[in-house]
Scaffold this motif. Structure first.
Motif, PDB file in Angstrom:
ATOM      1  N   ALA A 174       4.663  -3.000  16.221  1.00  0.00           N
ATOM      2  CA  ALA A 174       5.377  -4.041  15.479  1.00  0.00           C
ATOM      3  C   ALA A 174       4.800  -4.187  14.076  1.00  0.00           C
ATOM      4  CB  ALA A 174       5.311  -5.367  16.219  1.00  0.00           C
ATOM      5  N   PHE A 175       3.515  -3.971  13.954  1.00  0.00           N
ATOM      6  CA  PHE A 175       2.869  -4.072  12.645  1.00  0.00           C
ATOM      7  C   PHE A 175       3.122  -2.815  11.811  1.00  0.00           C
ATOM      8  CE2 PHE A 175      -1.039  -3.540  10.033  1.00  0.00           C
ATOM      9  CZ  PHE A 175      -0.857  -4.627   9.206  1.00  0.00           C
ATOM     10  N   TYR A 176       2.942  -1.672  12.425  1.00  0.00           N
ATOM     11  CA  TYR A 176       3.006  -0.397  11.705  1.00  0.00           C
ATOM     12  C   TYR A 176       4.374  -0.128  11.092  1.00  0.00           C
ATOM     13  CZ  TYR A 176       2.937   4.631  10.909  1.00  0.00           C
ATOM     14  OH  TYR A 176       3.042   5.860  10.333  1.00  0.00           O
ATOM     15  N   HIS A 177       5.442  -0.398  11.829  1.00  0.00           N
ATOM     16  CA  HIS A 177       6.787  -0.104  11.327  1.00  0.00           C
ATOM     17  C   HIS A 177       7.234  -1.071  10.231  1.00  0.00           C
ATOM     18  CE1 HIS A 177       7.511   2.428  15.020  1.00  0.00           C
ATOM     19  NE2 HIS A 177       7.804   3.221  14.000  1.00  0.00           N
ATOM     20  N   ALA A 178       6.496  -2.141  10.032  1.00  0.00           N
ATOM     21  CA  ALA A 178       6.902  -3.145   9.049  1.00  0.00           C
ATOM     22  C   ALA A 178       6.911  -2.605   7.624  1.00  0.00           C
ATOM     23  CB  ALA A 178       5.993  -4.369   9.139  1.00  0.00           C
ATOM     24  N   ARG A 179       6.170  -1.555   7.345  1.00  0.00           N
ATOM     25  CA  ARG A 179       6.112  -1.027   5.976  1.00  0.00           C
ATOM     26  C   ARG A 179       7.242  -0.059   5.677  1.00  0.00           C
ATOM     27  NH1 ARG A 179       1.074   3.076   5.527  1.00  0.00           N
ATOM     28  NH2 ARG A 179       0.115   1.097   5.088  1.00  0.00           N
ATOM     29  N   HIS A 180       7.988   0.333   6.693  1.00  0.00           N
ATOM     30  CA  HIS A 180       8.967   1.398   6.523  1.00  0.00           C
ATOM     31  C   HIS A 180      10.390   0.865   6.382  1.00  0.00           C
ATOM     32  CE1 HIS A 180       5.903   4.385   7.105  1.00  0.00           C
ATOM     33  NE2 HIS A 180       5.502   3.749   8.196  1.00  0.00           N
ATOM     34  N   LEU A 181      11.242   1.695   5.840  1.00  0.00           N
ATOM     35  CA  LEU A 181      12.646   1.355   5.595  1.00  0.00           C
ATOM     36  C   LEU A 181      13.481   1.807   6.795  1.00  0.00           C
ATOM     37  CD1 LEU A 181      12.508   2.639   1.948  1.00  0.00           C
ATOM     38  CD2 LEU A 181      12.797   0.249   2.606  1.00  0.00           C
ATOM     39  N   GLN A 238       0.813  -1.214   0.000  1.00  0.00           N
ATOM     40  CA  GLN A 238       0.000   0.000   0.000  1.00  0.00           C
ATOM     41  C   GLN A 238       0.848   1.266   0.000  1.00  0.00           C
ATOM     42  OE1 GLN A 238      -2.647  -0.391   3.326  1.00  0.00           O
ATOM     43  NE2 GLN A 238      -3.865  -1.962   2.331  1.00  0.00           N
ATOM     44  N   GLY A 239       2.156   1.110   0.149  1.00  0.00           N
ATOM     45  CA  GLY A 239       3.049   2.268   0.110  1.00  0.00           C
ATOM     46  C   GLY A 239       3.262   2.865   1.489  1.00  0.00           C
ATOM     47  N   GLY A 240       3.697   4.100   1.493  1.00  0.00           N
ATOM     48  CA  GLY A 240       3.951   4.798   2.755  1.00  0.00           C
ATOM     49  C   GLY A 240       5.417   4.842   3.137  1.00  0.00           C
ATOM     50  N   GLN A 241       6.275   4.288   2.286  1.00  0.00           N
ATOM     51  CA  GLN A 241       7.698   4.367   2.561  1.00  0.00           C
ATOM     52  C   GLN A 241       8.129   5.835   2.476  1.00  0.00           C
ATOM     53  OE1 GLN A 241       6.552   1.959   0.152  1.00  0.00           O
ATOM     54  NE2 GLN A 241       6.447   0.477   1.812  1.00  0.00           N
ATOM     55  N   TYR A 242       9.150   6.163   3.216  1.00  0.00           N
ATOM     56  CA  TYR A 242       9.709   7.513   3.321  1.00  0.00           C
ATOM     57  C   TYR A 242       8.774   8.493   4.017  1.00  0.00           C
ATOM     58  CZ  TYR A 242      13.503   5.844   0.490  1.00  0.00           C
ATOM     59  OH  TYR A 242      14.572   5.136   0.042  1.00  0.00           O
ATOM     60  N   TYR A 243       7.908   7.971   4.856  1.00  0.00           N
ATOM     61  CA  TYR A 243       7.079   8.832   5.705  1.00  0.00           C
ATOM     62  C   TYR A 243       7.950   9.439   6.805  1.00  0.00           C
ATOM     63  CZ  TYR A 243       3.529  10.163   9.120  1.00  0.00           C
ATOM     64  OH  TYR A 243       2.768  10.848  10.020  1.00  0.00           O
ATOM     65  N   PHE A 244       8.875   8.649   7.338  1.00  0.00           N
ATOM     66  CA  PHE A 244       9.773   9.099   8.400  1.00  0.00           C
ATOM     67  C   PHE A 244      11.087   9.583   7.796  1.00  0.00           C
ATOM     68  CE2 PHE A 244       7.257   5.750  10.550  1.00  0.00           C
ATOM     69  CZ  PHE A 244       6.691   6.520  11.539  1.00  0.00           C
ATOM     70  N   GLY A 245      11.631  10.631   8.365  1.00  0.00           N
ATOM     71  CA  GLY A 245      12.928  11.127   7.914  1.00  0.00           C
ATOM     72  C   GLY A 245      14.037  10.102   8.101  1.00  0.00           C
ATOM     73  N   ASP A 246      13.916   9.248   9.119  1.00  0.00           N
ATOM     74  CA  ASP A 246      14.929   8.221   9.381  1.00  0.00           C
ATOM     75  C   ASP A 246      15.074   7.235   8.226  1.00  0.00           C
ATOM     76  OD1 ASP A 246      15.410   9.351  11.807  1.00  0.00           O
ATOM     77  OD2 ASP A 246      14.558   7.740  13.007  1.00  0.00           O
ATOM     78  N   GLU A 247      14.059   7.151   7.387  1.00  0.00           N
ATOM     79  CA  GLU A 247      14.114   6.201   6.283  1.00  0.00           C
ATOM     80  C   GLU A 247      15.148   6.584   5.235  1.00  0.00           C
ATOM     81  OE1 GLU A 247      10.182   4.100   5.301  1.00  0.00           O
ATOM     82  OE2 GLU A 247       9.575   6.079   6.024  1.00  0.00           O
ATOM     83  N   GLU A 248      15.599   7.826   5.275  1.00  0.00           N
ATOM     84  CA  GLU A 248      16.650   8.251   4.351  1.00  0.00           C
ATOM     85  C   GLU A 248      17.932   7.445   4.567  1.00  0.00           C
ATOM     86  OE1 GLU A 248      16.516  10.290   1.742  1.00  0.00           O
ATOM     87  OE2 GLU A 248      14.380  10.585   2.101  1.00  0.00           O
ATOM     88  N   ARG A 249      18.100   6.889   5.769  1.00  0.00           N
ATOM     89  CA  ARG A 249      19.298   6.079   6.050  1.00  0.00           C
ATOM     90  C   ARG A 249      19.353   4.844   5.159  1.00  0.00           C
ATOM     91  NH1 ARG A 249      18.227   7.215  11.988  1.00  0.00           N
ATOM     92  NH2 ARG A 249      19.612   8.947  12.389  1.00  0.00           N
ATOM     93  N   TYR A 250      18.197   4.375   4.729  1.00  0.00           N
ATOM     94  CA  TYR A 250      18.165   3.231   3.827  1.00  0.00           C
ATOM     95  C   TYR A 250      18.881   3.570   2.521  1.00  0.00           C
ATOM     96  CZ  TYR A 250      16.406  -0.778   1.221  1.00  0.00           C
ATOM     97  OH  TYR A 250      16.310  -1.926   0.477  1.00  0.00           O
ATOM     98  N   ASN A 251      18.760   4.826   2.092  1.00  0.00           N
ATOM     99  CA  ASN A 251      19.406   5.251   0.849  1.00  0.00           C
ATOM    100  C   ASN A 251      20.920   5.114   0.924  1.00  0.00           C
ATOM    101  OD1 ASN A 251      16.923   5.827  -0.175  1.00  0.00           O
ATOM    102  ND2 ASN A 251      17.091   8.026   0.099  1.00  0.00           N
ATOM    103  N   ARG A 252      21.470   5.267   2.119  1.00  0.00           N
ATOM    104  CA  ARG A 252      22.919   5.088   2.279  1.00  0.00           C
ATOM    105  C   ARG A 252      23.312   3.663   1.900  1.00  0.00           C
ATOM    106  NH1 ARG A 252      25.700   5.538   8.095  1.00  0.00           N
ATOM    107  NH2 ARG A 252      27.611   4.439   7.621  1.00  0.00           N
ATOM    108  N   GLY A 253      22.515   2.697   2.306  1.00  0.00           N
ATOM    109  CA  GLY A 253      22.781   1.309   1.930  1.00  0.00           C
ATOM    110  C   GLY A 253      22.606   1.061   0.448  1.00  0.00           C
ATOM    111  N   VAL A 254      21.613   1.714  -0.147  1.00  0.00           N
ATOM    112  CA  VAL A 254      21.394   1.585  -1.588  1.00  0.00           C
ATOM    113  C   VAL A 254      22.598   2.158  -2.334  1.00  0.00           C
ATOM    114  CG1 VAL A 254      19.961   2.329  -3.537  1.00  0.00           C
ATOM    115  CG2 VAL A 254      18.877   1.603  -1.408  1.00  0.00           C
ATOM    116  N   THR A 255      23.051   3.331  -1.905  1.00  0.00           N
ATOM    117  CA  THR A 255      24.215   3.959  -2.539  1.00  0.00           C
ATOM    118  C   THR A 255      25.454   3.102  -2.341  1.00  0.00           C
ATOM    119  OG1 THR A 255      23.228   6.120  -2.114  1.00  0.00           O
ATOM    120  CG2 THR A 255      25.557   6.091  -2.659  1.00  0.00           C
TER     121      THR A 255
END
Length: 195
Positions: free
Chosen positions: A151-158, A31-48
């Protein structure tokens, strides 16, 4: 054996709860919703970091690896991103030469990270058993963790949180089972991995 007794059996209850939890988390991720939290930008470091490793750009790898915050999470996301890239080959976004193609598959990375949320359910059950709980109490612990909104809610986020909880639960399990110094040492290593 009646159906209620069968559902209470750990051979049925644990896999059933884990399967339902996995399906619910994958639906949530889709359903989406990734990058709702600013902390999810840290995932981009791993992608890079993954892309730099794939390209053999060693100066960039060294620069990214030298950043201090969440030192293990980028390396974990390298593995997650590798899985994300592999799964992206089954979509129209498999060509990662364009940054937009990578962005279109972030939900796949989120789905792989959601597996840690499901793993945590099993680890709570396992921890309860290692701590001396009976099968019924361990089943209730599993069900309560499965019903946990956080535990359920954070499962959609990076986010690294579910991974850190996995390390914490593993550390408790290893520490409680430790009968030799090496087991206690490994529990300490896992505690350190949380940070």
């Amino acid at each position: 054996m009646n159906r209620l007794a069968l559902l209470r059996s750990p051979r049925v209850l644990v896999p059933l709860v884990l399967a339902v939890a996995l399906v619910l988390r994958l639906v949530l991720v889709a359903q989406g919703g990734q990058y709702y939290f600013g902390d999810e930008e840290r995932y981009n470091r791993g992608v890079t970091l993954y892309q730099a490793l794939a390209a053999g750009d060693w100066p960039q790898v060294r620069a990214l690896a030298a950043l201090p915050e969440h030192a293990l999470f980028p390396w974990l996301t390298v593995a997650i991103t590798a899985g994300q890239h592999l799964l992206a080959q089954f979509t129209e976004y498999g060509d990662w030469s364009q940054p937009a193609q990578v962005a279109q598959t972030m939900w796949l990375g989120s789905a792989l990270l959601a597996l840690f949320s499901v793993l945590n359910l099993w680890l709570v059950h396992r921890l309860a058993r290692v701590a001396g709980a009976g099968e019924a109490a361990a089943g209730w612990a599993l069900l309560l963790m499965a019903a946990s909104n956080t535990a359920f809610y954070h499962a959609r986020h990076l986010l690294p949180y579910e991974c850190a909880i996995s390390a914490a639960l593993l550390a408790l399990i290893v520490g409680l089972r430790a009968t030799r110094p090496f087991g206690a040492f490994m529990g300490g290593v896992l505690i350190g991995a949380i940070y």
